[in-house]
Design a protein around this motif. Structure first.
Motif, PDB file in Angstrom:
ATOM      1  N   ARG A  38       0.854  -1.185   0.000  1.00 44.38           N
ATOM      2  CA  ARG A  38       0.000   0.000   0.000  1.00 44.38           C
ATOM      3  C   ARG A  38       0.891   1.236   0.000  1.00 44.38           C
ATOM      4  O   ARG A  38       2.086   1.145   0.326  1.00 44.38           O
ATOM      5  CB  ARG A  38      -0.936   0.020   1.217  1.00 44.38           C
ATOM      6  CG  ARG A  38      -0.225  -0.192   2.530  1.00 44.38           C
ATOM      7  CD  ARG A  38      -1.197  -0.592   3.638  1.00 44.38           C
ATOM      8  NE  ARG A  38      -0.477  -0.906   4.852  1.00 44.38           N
ATOM      9  CZ  ARG A  38       0.004  -2.116   5.146  1.00 44.38           C
ATOM     10  NH1 ARG A  38      -0.205  -3.125   4.336  1.00 44.38           N
ATOM     11  NH2 ARG A  38       0.666  -2.315   6.261  1.00 44.38           N
ATOM     12  N   GLY A  48      11.263  -5.150  -5.795  1.00 44.60           N
ATOM     13  CA  GLY A  48      10.039  -5.862  -5.413  1.00 44.60           C
ATOM     14  C   GLY A  48       8.956  -4.823  -5.168  1.00 44.60           C
ATOM     15  O   GLY A  48       8.425  -4.692  -4.071  1.00 44.60           O
ATOM     16  N   GLU A  53       5.039   1.675  -3.631  1.00 44.38           N
ATOM     17  CA  GLU A  53       6.213   2.139  -2.884  1.00 44.38           C
ATOM     18  C   GLU A  53       7.038   3.135  -3.725  1.00 44.38           C
ATOM     19  O   GLU A  53       7.507   4.158  -3.214  1.00 44.38           O
ATOM     20  CB  GLU A  53       7.055   0.915  -2.529  1.00 44.38           C
ATOM     21  CG  GLU A  53       8.312   1.200  -1.761  1.00 44.38           C
ATOM     22  CD  GLU A  53       9.027  -0.114  -1.432  1.00 44.38           C
ATOM     23  OE1 GLU A  53       8.798  -0.658  -0.353  1.00 44.38           O
ATOM     24  OE2 GLU A  53       9.791  -0.616  -2.293  1.00 44.38           O
ATOM     25  N   ASP A  71      10.207  -5.541 -10.403  1.00 46.20           N
ATOM     26  CA  ASP A  71       9.457  -6.674  -9.848  1.00 46.20           C
ATOM     27  C   ASP A  71       9.600  -7.843 -10.820  1.00 46.20           C
ATOM     28  O   ASP A  71       9.847  -7.655 -12.016  1.00 46.20           O
ATOM     29  CB  ASP A  71       7.973  -6.307  -9.675  1.00 46.20           C
ATOM     30  CG  ASP A  71       7.293  -7.183  -8.627  1.00 46.20           C
ATOM     31  OD1 ASP A  71       7.154  -6.749  -7.467  1.00 46.20           O
ATOM     32  OD2 ASP A  71       6.899  -8.317  -8.978  1.00 46.20           O
ATOM     33  N   ASP A  96       7.116  -9.750 -11.495  1.00 47.23           N
ATOM     34  CA  ASP A  96       5.778 -10.028 -12.008  1.00 47.23           C
ATOM     35  C   ASP A  96       5.343  -8.966 -13.042  1.00 47.23           C
ATOM     36  O   ASP A  96       5.069  -7.812 -12.681  1.00 47.23           O
ATOM     37  CB  ASP A  96       4.826 -10.038 -10.796  1.00 47.23           C
ATOM     38  CG  ASP A  96       3.420 -10.485 -11.141  1.00 47.23           C
ATOM     39  OD1 ASP A  96       2.997 -10.260 -12.293  1.00 47.23           O
ATOM     40  OD2 ASP A  96       2.753 -11.046 -10.262  1.00 47.23           O
ATOM     41  N   GLN A 100       2.050  -7.066 -12.419  1.00 55.69           N
ATOM     42  CA  GLN A 100       2.144  -5.984 -11.429  1.00 55.69           C
ATOM     43  C   GLN A 100       2.776  -4.747 -12.065  1.00 55.69           C
ATOM     44  O   GLN A 100       2.367  -3.612 -11.798  1.00 55.69           O
ATOM     45  CB  GLN A 100       3.014  -6.421 -10.229  1.00 55.69           C
ATOM     46  CG  GLN A 100       2.437  -7.546  -9.409  1.00 55.69           C
ATOM     47  CD  GLN A 100       1.220  -7.110  -8.606  1.00 55.69           C
ATOM     48  OE1 GLN A 100       0.987  -5.935  -8.375  1.00 55.69           O
ATOM     49  NE2 GLN A 100       0.422  -8.067  -8.217  1.00 55.69           N
ATOM     50  N   ARG A 125      11.710  -4.128   0.708  1.00 49.32           N
ATOM     51  CA  ARG A 125      10.844  -4.340   1.876  1.00 49.32           C
ATOM     52  C   ARG A 125       9.831  -5.456   1.595  1.00 49.32           C
ATOM     53  O   ARG A 125       9.224  -5.528   0.532  1.00 49.32           O
ATOM     54  CB  ARG A 125      10.105  -3.034   2.192  1.00 49.32           C
ATOM     55  CG  ARG A 125      11.093  -1.839   2.315  1.00 49.32           C
ATOM     56  CD  ARG A 125      10.443  -0.606   2.916  1.00 49.32           C
ATOM     57  NE  ARG A 125       9.235  -0.209   2.235  1.00 49.32           N
ATOM     58  CZ  ARG A 125       8.258   0.480   2.817  1.00 49.32           C
ATOM     59  NH1 ARG A 125       8.355   0.838   4.079  1.00 49.32           N
ATOM     60  NH2 ARG A 125       7.192   0.822   2.124  1.00 49.32           N
ATOM     61  N   TYR A 126       9.659  -6.287   2.601  1.00 49.16           N
ATOM     62  CA  TYR A 126       8.641  -7.342   2.555  1.00 49.16           C
ATOM     63  C   TYR A 126       8.808  -8.265   1.340  1.00 49.16           C
ATOM     64  O   TYR A 126       7.851  -8.623   0.671  1.00 49.16           O
ATOM     65  CB  TYR A 126       7.233  -6.727   2.617  1.00 49.16           C
ATOM     66  CG  TYR A 126       7.076  -5.883   3.858  1.00 49.16           C
ATOM     67  CD1 TYR A 126       6.953  -6.477   5.102  1.00 49.16           C
ATOM     68  CD2 TYR A 126       7.126  -4.489   3.784  1.00 49.16           C
ATOM     69  CE1 TYR A 126       6.876  -5.717   6.257  1.00 49.16           C
ATOM     70  CE2 TYR A 126       7.043  -3.716   4.931  1.00 49.16           C
ATOM     71  CZ  TYR A 126       6.912  -4.344   6.162  1.00 49.16           C
ATOM     72  OH  TYR A 126       6.853  -3.583   7.301  1.00 49.16           O
ATOM     73  N   PHE A 156      12.434 -15.103   1.848  1.00 45.93           N
ATOM     74  CA  PHE A 156      13.554 -15.934   1.367  1.00 45.93           C
ATOM     75  C   PHE A 156      14.248 -16.627   2.536  1.00 45.93           C
ATOM     76  O   PHE A 156      14.253 -16.115   3.659  1.00 45.93           O
ATOM     77  CB  PHE A 156      14.580 -15.060   0.628  1.00 45.93           C
ATOM     78  CG  PHE A 156      14.089 -14.473  -0.686  1.00 45.93           C
ATOM     79  CD1 PHE A 156      12.824 -14.745  -1.187  1.00 45.93           C
ATOM     80  CD2 PHE A 156      14.915 -13.621  -1.419  1.00 45.93           C
ATOM     81  CE1 PHE A 156      12.379 -14.190  -2.383  1.00 45.93           C
ATOM     82  CE2 PHE A 156      14.481 -13.066  -2.621  1.00 45.93           C
ATOM     83  CZ  PHE A 156      13.215 -13.346  -3.107  1.00 45.93           C
TER      84      PHE A 156
END
Ligand SMILES: C[S@@+](CC[C@H](N)C(=O)[O-])C[C@H]1O[C@@H](n2cnc3c(N)ncnc32)[C@H](O)[C@@H]1O
Length: 268
Positions: free
Chosen positions: A74, A108, A114, A138, A140, A143, A208-209, A215
């Motif tokens: 978010r 990521g 972000e 990323d 993906d 995304q 982050r995250y 991992f």
């Protein structure tokens, strides 16, 4: 599939993919649902049968890896980090390189929340405003397509302070779109943090995250080295609120007692 069956399957599968079972504790239900859908699609009913299928079909591991990608994010996630960036870190980084925009990497980045938060904070919260180029990466592609569209459902902006939201976004057909000045300098690129070299050298990296939640230890150590190589001396690394670098990581020093912020120390 029962919860305990999913847990057993994941305890077996996640380490084989270089993931950490414990990192998934809050998102196991989400991964379980994806696996159930996949099993239904290939006509498998029981988790044990899916395990045997994986043993006989190595190519299926790519599918499992994709099912383990968590894209929860978010705008303005972990508010204290953004306040620290605005008040201290961004002005400091900018003062070190006054003749150019500072360079930042959101590794990521999911759908760009972000990366755009960083551009918004640098432009609208930092005193004085800081010129910044942000690269969001990323694994993906879906995304990243969303990131480039720069349109978001209002829910993903709940934590962004209203004055920032009003200045950075406008409403368009039920969504919030980012205004052009806050998109300027923000770019996106497909990149696998585990397999690709760092895309450049940066003053600031946010990771982050992702690596330090999901991992396993060996991958965390490798990613810490990748990040050390990606950050210029005197630069800054930011992790997620409850994440930390492995104790073996070199080239970093913690910059504050309560926030996951590290400075890139001089190379010996
Ligand atoms: C939980 S989101 C974190 C988003 C953002 N960094 C944040 O803190 O809110 C993790 C993202 O990492 C991406 N990801 C997973 N594996 C990756 C990899 N090997 N390389 C790059 N990105 C990856 C996922 O697609 C997802 O978008």
């Amino acid at each position: 599939m029962q919860k305990h069956e999913a847990a057993r399957l994941l305890q077996w599968a996640l380490p084989r993919l270089g993931f950490r079972y414990r990192g998934f504790r809050n998102v196991r239900g989400q991964v379980q649902k994806r696996i159930e859908r996949r099993m239904a699609a290939i006509g498998i009913e029981h988790s044990e049968e899916y395990r045997r299928y994986l043993e006989g079909h190595p190519e299926e591991w790519t599918v499992v890896e994709a099912m383990c990608r968590i894209s929860i994010t978010r705008f303005y996630r972990d508010r204290d980090v953004w306040e620290r960036l605005a008040q201290k870190l961004l002005p400091q980084l900018s003062a070190r390189a006054p003749a150019r925009a500072i360079s930042a990497w959101s590794a990521g980045c999911a759908a760009g929340e972000e990366a755009y938060t960083l551009a918004i904070v640098a432009r609208l919260s930092a005193e004085p405003p800081v010129a910044i180029d942000v690269l969001g990466t990323d694994i993906d592609a879906h995304q990243l397509a969303r990131a480039r569209a720069a349109r978001y459902p209002p829910g993903s902006l709940r934590e962004l302070p209203k004055p920032l939201r009003d200045r950075a976004m406008f409403e368009d057909r039920g969504e919030l779109a980012i205004r052009a000045p806050c998109r300027a300098g923000v770019q996106f690129l497909e990149h696998d943090l585990r397999r690709d070299p760092p895309p450049d050298r940066f003053d600031l990296v946010l990771c982050r995250y992702l690596a330090f939640t999901y991992f396993d230890r060996a991958w965390q150590e490798r990613i810490a080295s990748t990040l050390a190589a990606a950050i210029a001396e005197g630069g800054v690394l930011i992790l997620g609120k409850h994440e930390h670098l492995p104790t073996t990581a070199t080239g970093f020093e913690p910059l504050g007692p309560h926030l996951p912020i590290y400075g890139r120390t001089p190379v010996a």
